[in-house]
Scaffold this active site. Structure first.
Site, short mmCIF file in Angstrom:
data_model
loop_
_atom_site.label_atom_id
_atom_site.label_comp_id
_atom_site.label_asym_id
_atom_site.label_seq_id
_atom_site.Cartn_x
_atom_site.Cartn_y
_atom_site.Cartn_z
N HIS A 1 0.87 -1.18 0.00
CA HIS A 1 0.00 0.00 0.00
C HIS A 1 0.90 1.22 0.00
CE1 HIS A 1 -2.98 2.94 1.13
NE2 HIS A 1 -3.91 2.06 0.88
N ARG B 1 -6.73 10.66 -0.65
CA ARG B 1 -6.33 11.25 -1.93
C ARG B 1 -7.54 11.51 -2.82
NH1 ARG B 1 -2.87 6.97 -3.83
NH2 ARG B 1 -3.26 5.86 -1.89
#
Lengths: 363, 641
Positions: free
Chosen positions: B250, B270
């Site tokens: 990740h 994000r």
């Protein structure tokens, strides 16, 4: 990523701290002293892991996510029910001894691991979501504002700290059969507030079969909830209020007399308080205690065995509504569930853990 | 020591109680089979709770242009065309139904204005596609499935007088061996963690749903349970593993402070406007957009920022590139000396959204960092870097049934432990829907298999005795190796030599070290007794971690290209001829054997969902010629009409 979680991984030296951890099983046990290196930014669970990797490889402790999301590492830290992964070491003084004991309300298995099957039994007894028959999958329509109330309760990570803290079952094995506990009151409230749940008697059920009447709103559960669910204000009180609404609305009362006589009698019986003298009295942890033995225990340090709350109907005003106890209390906000005379952390020398089935004064 | 063994008979035994396991168990119970669920932890604590972003399903609630074809295309693109196309197809087609079904079990997803399930944007997905509940979607999923199982038990109580008449959860129970009768599954052997007592399940069908392998890495978001048990059980039963070289790191795990190291910062940070900056304060992702993605991603900060409010007329910000691209970019920035002191980069949402808005959109993220680390994400940027998160590789299965390949019958796998669905890289949000789609299928087909058997396979007493001896061995050894030290050494080997960026020399070195570790693991010793003894539990898990790590290292050495979750510094580009190959691991005695196996050919109507220009980046010349012939035929047919 060159850095790792080895001791002193970021170059900052750790300090050696004192810990007391309860070791033992159902036949007995005691606090064991450990000196452990603690580094900046660590939590209590990091310390337990370091102990396992070094001097206590068989120290039993549940954990999973180490991120406050799974609710596995519930324990009592300096007497306070908490998640080990969510308790930062920086919240303690460097010279302070940190005492770690297992959840008190559930039978001990070994060390910090307890048998929490009580909770799973209560989960099974709570009626499940009843899907609306007329809607097929994909046809559910709900507004965000309507699902939000139930969503608050679905944040629950089932750490069972509320169940452990609730004085109705803490040290009162005899109440466990008829009392589901805060976790399952919010489950009932969640379903009650679900916009499409087809079952309409969630409140009556909570009162008649889950033992909602035992709760006298001391907010112990809310205080320890790591998800900050307002268990008492948003679930238990509304459930009690609505039960009261239904029971005291004369038209509903008449209607239920006529149409649902049997059921109503059942509910009424279940609600009959065990001790009529207690009716209307408000239980509080604060102030003078109720039994001499408990007072002696409290002097020694932490002692949870305070007054056994009897299942009582909530005190009502002249309109048959619940009194808001906070308005009449002598302090602002709710009383501390641990007693207003207790401040945390508790003095470490006074702390111990003894299993409820063990003789009290073994040490 | 006398050995008591509790025996149980079931039709279907599901090993693992995460999303895939619970969904499989529900299906098996609905098919009328007596079903056991084996959970290494307490019921409802599975690693699925960690999934934050959501479950991808092309319901088209937010953007009506979304459909299964678009989802299929995104999944194949994300996996760099190494996916088993049939699994990607089934997944894209069936996930909406699986999500809607959860609502009938009581799930409460966030809603759109018209009352449907809301869907959010996520890296690699063309349209808003992730059904979500704030940032705790995994918890909602596990709780919903848990409560559905309880409701089935309540039905059974009504009809049979016993909650556990047809479906029972064995909490805190670990399976150490699968037992076979010839090449048929006959049962599973394990122990109760609580008491250390042994338990034998006799069952003709076993569904593996044990999740991943992350505990072999030193920086990981995975819990202690992720020791590759299902992978190893399958190997030892004669099944095969594919794609083991592909691990997802990740891109944004917390690297500081240590109390939260490895914990993921959801991609939706994000998606909601968070940007990545290096220590110089530069928003660096614009420098790392690979050619294959150039067309879909913004080139300037201005365009990228417009996308949040007007996604139809602007291209996406490069922060939303697939995970491996972001992980690699962060790695490159840190290596170039532009990282934070703790070896990560900054993820900044604080300067992009008002504090109130951050708290509203990312409540548990905010709460988690405030409580765990005293970091206020509304006031300061987070320090993030790559963290081992998910393994794409796993048991090679039949796409429709989840039945394991190799020479074993009655073994099924679903979820992270199975391989193929995600190819070389998984898109965020595809794992929760994967669990549901293939969990259901595995449960259904395991039931059908059990139904179709004329005789129940028998467990051999000698096999059970051998399993008992093996399990007790670490307790009976004096002065052997410490299991915790062995695990740390294994994590160091995998993290340093088989990590996110790989090299030939290091991979060869890792195999030497793993062989050495394997030798040491045979001498592992656990102090204490059988009751809830974590040292003993770890000692038993090590055997699984080692064999699975060896598969990863061997496959990583063999695959001489970089693709998705496998990056070779010495072979930095994608090679089309490698796209046609799966690396298949099996056990030969106790040695790992590695073979090449061609990928199944993508069906005509599916490959035609892609532009030729896009395919040209992935396919070999021969495959492109085939594609041209196909589209040529189609044009000719149209012309003929």
């Amino acid at each position: 990523m060159a850095t790792q979680n080895a001791p002193g991984g970021t170059g900052k030296a750790g300090t050696t701290r004192n810990f007391k951890v309860w070791r033992g099983d159902e036949s007995g046990g005691d606090l064991t002293d450990y000196q452990v290196q603690v580094n900046e930014g660590e939590v209590v669970l990091d310390v337990i892991h370091r102990l396992q990797a070094t001097e206590a490889p068989d120290l039993a402790c549940r954990w999973n996510c180490k991120a406050g999301k799974c609710g596995s590492c519930s324990m009592e830290i300096n007497g306070m029910p908490r998640l080990g992964c969510m308790t930062r070491m920086s919240t303690f003084d460097e010279n302070e001894t940190v005492t770690i004991t297992p959840l008190r309300t559930f039978p001990i298995i070994r060390d910090l691991v307890t048998d929490v099957s009580f909770n799973y039994e209560k989960a099974r007894e709570t009626p499940a979501f009843a899907p609306p028959e007329e809607l097929k999958p994909g046809e559910y329509r709900m507004q965000q504002v309507d699902v939000e109330r139930s969503q608050e309760f679905r944040k629950c990570i089932e750490c069972f700290l509320c169940q452990n803290t609730c004085h109705v079952v803490r040290d009162h094995e005899e109440n466990k059969e008829s009392f589901s506990g805060p976790r399952y009151f919010i489950r009932a409230a969640e379903l009650d507030m679900h916009p499409l749940d087809a079952k309409t008697d969630r409140k009556e059920y909570a009162q008649a079969s889950q033992g909602l009447g035992y709760c006298n709103i001391t907010k112990c559960c809310t205080e320890v909830c790591p998800e900050h669910i307002k268990i008492t204000d948003n679930a238990i009180i509304p459930m009690k209020e609505r039960v009261v609404d239904r029971r005291y609305d004369p038209v509903v009362w008449l209607g239920s007399k006529i149409f649902r006589r049997g059921k109503q009698n059942e509910a009424a019986q279940a609600q009959t308080p065990r001790d009529p003298d207690e009716l209307g009295s408000v239980h509080s942890h604060a102030g003078a205690s109720h039994e001499p033995e408990a007072e002696v225990g409290a002097e020694r340090g932490v002692h949870w065995a305070r007054q056994v709350p009897h299942p009582t109907a909530p005190p009502l005003d002249s309109r048959g509504r619940l009194a808001i106890s906070e308005f009449t209390f002598d302090k602002a906000a709710a009383p501390s569930p641990f007693g207003d005379d207790v401040t945390f952390p508790l003095p470490a020398e006074g702390l111990n853990y003894s299993h409820p089935d063990q003789p009290r004064d073994k040490d | 020591m006398t050995t008591r063994i509790e025996r149980h008979h079931y039709d279907v035994v599901v090993i693992g109680a995460g999303g895939a396991g619970l969904r499989a168990a529900i299906e098996a119970r609905l098919a009328g089979k007596r079903t056991a669920i084996i959970s290494k932890s307490l019921f409802g604590k599975a690693h699925t709770v960690m999934a934050e972003g959501g479950a991808a399903a092309a319901m088209g609630n937010v953007n009506s242009r979304d459909n299964w074809q678009v989802h299929f295309r995104d999944t194949m693109r994300g996996g760099k065309f190494l996916n088993n196309f049939r699994m990607a197809e089934l997944h894209a087609k069936e996930s909406p139904q699986r999500i809607w079904e959860l609502e009938t079990y009581g799930a409460l997803f966030d809603r759109t204005k018209d009352g449907k399930i809301s869907q959010r944007n996520f890296g690699g997905h063309e349209y808003p596609r992730l059904a979500h509940v704030g940032d705790r979607t995994g918890l909602e999923l596990i709780r919903t499935l848990q409560q559905k199982i309880v409701s089935l038990q309540q039905e059974d109580k009504k009809t049979h007088g016993d909650y556990e008449a047809r479906i029972r959860v064995f909490a805190e129970t670990t399976i150490t061996e699968l037992l076979l009768d010839g090449d048929k599954v006959a049962g599973a052997f394990g122990y109760y963690r609580e008491s250390g007592e042994f338990v034998l399940f006799e069952a003709p069908a076993v569904v593996l749903a044990t999740g991943g392998v992350g505990r072999s890495y030193k920086v990981t978001s995975n819990s202690w349970e992720y020791t590759g048990d299902g992978h190893a059980l399958a190997l030892r039963a004669g099944a095969t593993l594919i794609n083991m070289e592909f691990l997802q790191f990740h891109p944004t795990g917390m690297v500081w402070p240590p109390s939260v190291k490895g914990i993921l910062v959801t991609e939706s940070v994000r998606g909601d406007g968070g940007v990545l900056k290096n220590s110089e304060g530069k928003r660096f992702m614009f420098n790392y957009v690979p050619d294959v993605f150039r067309k879909q991603y913004a080139e300037t900060e201005e365009e990228a920022d417009r996308w949040y409010t007007d996604p139809d007329n602007n291209r996406r910000p490069p922060e939303l590139l697939p995970r491996d691209e972001v992980a690699r970019a962060i790695n490159a920035e840190v290596k170039a000396g532009r990282g934070t002191p703790a070896g990560g980069v900054y993820l900044d949402i604080a300067s992009r959204l008002p504090a109130e808005e951050v708290r509203r959109r990312l409540p548990s993220m905010y709460h988690q960092f405030k409580e765990l680390a005293d970091v206020d994400i509304t006031a300061e940027p987070m320090e993030v870097g790559p963290t081992c998160h998910y393994v794409m590789g796993g048991v090679e299965v039949d796409p429709d049934s989840g039945a394991a390949h190799g020479h074993v019958q009655g073994l099924f796998a679903a979820g992270e432990v199975s391989g193929g669905m995600h190819g070389s890289n998984r898109l965020g949000g595809n794992s929760l829907s994967d669990l549901l789609v293939f969990g259901k299928r595995a449960g259904e087909h395991a039931s059908a298999y059990a139904e179709g058997l004329t005789a129940r396979p028998k467990v051999a007493a000698a096999d059970v005795e051998a399993a008992v001896d093996r399990a007790l061995a670490p307790l009976e050894r004096d002065g052997g190796e410490n299991p915790y030290t062995l695990q740390q050494d294994l994590q160091a080997v995998m993290g340093d030599l088989v990590g996110i960026i790989r090299r030939k020399g290091e991979l060869e070195e890792s195999l030497v070290k793993l062989a050495d570790l394997r030798d040491r693991v045979t001498r592992v010793a656990a102090a204490g007794g059988r009751r809830y003894n974590p040292g003993w539990h770890l000692a038993l898990d090590l055997r699984n971690m080692l064999v699975v790590s060896e598969c990863t290292a061997r496959a990583a050495l063999e695959r001489e290209e970089s693709r998705g979750g496998h990056t070779r510094e010495d072979f930095p580009t994608m090679a089309p001829q490698w796209r046609t190959v799966n690396l298949v691991c099996s056990l030969d005695g106790d040695k790992v054997r590695l073979e090449h196996k061609p990928l199944p050919k993508i069906r005509a109507e599916l490959i035609q969902l892609f532009d030729r220009a896009e395919l040209a980046k992935y396919l070999t010349d021969e495959e492109l010629a085939d594609f041209d012939a196909l589209t040529g035929d189609a044009h000719a047919e149209e012309a003929a009409k």
